[in-house]
Design an enzyme around this catalytic site. Structure first.
Site, mmCIF file in Angstrom:
data_model
loop_
_atom_site.group_PDB
_atom_site.id
_atom_site.type_symbol
_atom_site.label_atom_id
_atom_site.label_comp_id
_atom_site.label_asym_id
_atom_site.label_seq_id
_atom_site.Cartn_x
_atom_site.Cartn_y
_atom_site.Cartn_z
ATOM 1 N N SER A 1 -9.424 2.923 3.575
ATOM 2 C CA SER A 1 -10.190 3.602 2.525
ATOM 3 C C SER A 1 -11.361 4.418 3.064
ATOM 4 C CB SER A 1 -10.670 2.597 1.466
ATOM 5 O OG SER A 1 -9.562 1.950 0.871
ATOM 6 N N TRP B 1 0.058 10.112 7.257
ATOM 7 C CA TRP B 1 0.542 10.537 5.934
ATOM 8 C C TRP B 1 1.485 9.513 5.317
ATOM 9 C CZ3 TRP B 1 1.801 16.481 6.877
ATOM 10 C CH2 TRP B 1 0.620 17.133 7.273
ATOM 11 N N GLU C 1 1.546 -2.018 7.832
ATOM 12 C CA GLU C 1 2.704 -1.919 6.921
ATOM 13 C C GLU C 1 4.003 -2.195 7.674
ATOM 14 O OE1 GLU C 1 1.499 1.890 5.397
ATOM 15 O OE2 GLU C 1 -0.220 0.887 4.493
ATOM 16 N N GLY D 1 -5.517 7.257 5.676
ATOM 17 C CA GLY D 1 -4.310 7.274 4.856
ATOM 18 C C GLY D 1 -4.478 8.221 3.686
ATOM 19 N N GLY D 2 -4.817 7.664 2.521
ATOM 20 C CA GLY D 2 -4.883 8.444 1.283
ATOM 21 C C GLY D 2 -5.671 9.743 1.387
HETATM 22 P P1 13P Z 1 -6.058 4.324 3.449
HETATM 23 O O1 13P Z 1 -6.990 5.329 4.078
HETATM 24 O O2 13P Z 1 -5.190 4.905 2.367
HETATM 25 O O3 13P Z 1 -6.755 3.077 3.059
HETATM 26 O O4 13P Z 1 -5.015 3.902 4.619
HETATM 27 C C1 13P Z 1 -5.484 3.536 5.858
HETATM 28 C C2 13P Z 1 -4.335 3.407 6.778
HETATM 29 O O5 13P Z 1 -3.512 2.527 6.654
HETATM 30 C C3 13P Z 1 -4.186 4.428 7.833
HETATM 31 O O6 13P Z 1 -3.211 4.080 8.737
#
Ligand code: 13P
Length: 251
Positions: free
Chosen positions: A214, A11, A98, A235-236
């Protein structure tokens, strides 16, 4: 060897306490009874306790997004493995891009965190992946190899077997740009080959490698159909229970 798929929601820095509890309940309602796929949610630290309560009695497990390697003491802002254990955490994401990009995470700190997590009985989700510049510059394999070998320095095969790897190409994170299923699978096979060199075929074949970047309900099925894609780190699309459920059980 058949590897059970593992879908985890990262999240990131999203959701207040209230929003986290609502999302966790939504996930538990949608996919908390099925047992074909392992499922985890990784909310921000401040919501871990409440989310633990919200998913109690379901098959949804709790993960954290990071951990510090020291056991306790003067490390302002940090959270230890024992603290995570004490609120019911099972998994911990380590070495997310990140963290590497913005917060000084290195292969060495990743390795320290994995060791601390394993010693505490937490299950690491170890992130590796190249940036766009690295891919374009032909350095992709070297970067992934360095990150993978660096993560597992002085870690036994028995301990490595408790880890999940997440291949997250940085250029595909939050960009809407997805690695093609073939690109993802090639990278996963490359990572598994490194793990085979480190730990032998049996251990490497048993390890799960998630794809992250993604991943959404409409591309999950094809990605998850690849021979070496054993799940996803989302993620998203993990921020809506319906979308996340659509990845756990793609149509
Ligand atoms: P997204 O699914 O938003 O691209 O992020 C992937 C991610 O970094 C999961 O740790």
């Amino acid at each position: 060897m058949a590897r059970k798929k593992f879908i985890a929601g990262n999240w990131k820095m999203n959701t207040t306490l209230e929003e986290a509890v609502a999302l966790a309940k939504g996930v538990a309602d949608a996919v908390g009874k099925q047992s074909d796929v392992d499922v985890a949610v990784c909310p921000p630290y401040i919501s871990l306790s409440a989310v633990a309560e919200a998913v109690k009695g379901s098959n949804v497990k709790l993960g954290a997004q990071d951990v510090h390697w020291e056991a306790k003491g003067a490390f302002t802002g940090k959270v230890s493995c024992a603290m995570l254990k004490s609120v019911g955490v099972t998994y911990v994401i380590i070495g997310h891009s990140e963290q590497r990009q913005y917060f000084g995470e290195t292969d060495e700190t990743v390795n320290k965190k994995i060791k601390a997590a394993l010693a505490a009985g937490l299950l690491p989700i170890v992130c590796v992946g190249e940036t766009l510049d690295e891919r374009k510059g032909g350095k992709m394999d070297a970067v992934i190899e360095r990150q993978t070998r660096g993560a597992f320095v002085d870690i036994s095969a028995g301990d490595a077997a408790k880890c999940t790897i997440a291949y997250e190409p940085v250029w595909a994170i939050g960009t809407g740009e997805t690695a093609t299923p073939q690109q993802a699978n090639e990278a996963h096979i490359f990572i598994r080959n490194i793990l085979t060199q480190l730990y032998g075929k049996e251990t490497a074949d048993g390890l799960r490698i998630q794809y992250g970047g993604s991943m959404k309900p409409d591309n999950a099925k094809e990605l998850l159909a690849q021979s070496d894609v054993d799940g996803g780190l989302i993620g998203g699309a993990a921020l809506k229970a319906g979308d996340f459920a659509g990845i756990v059980q793609p149509k």
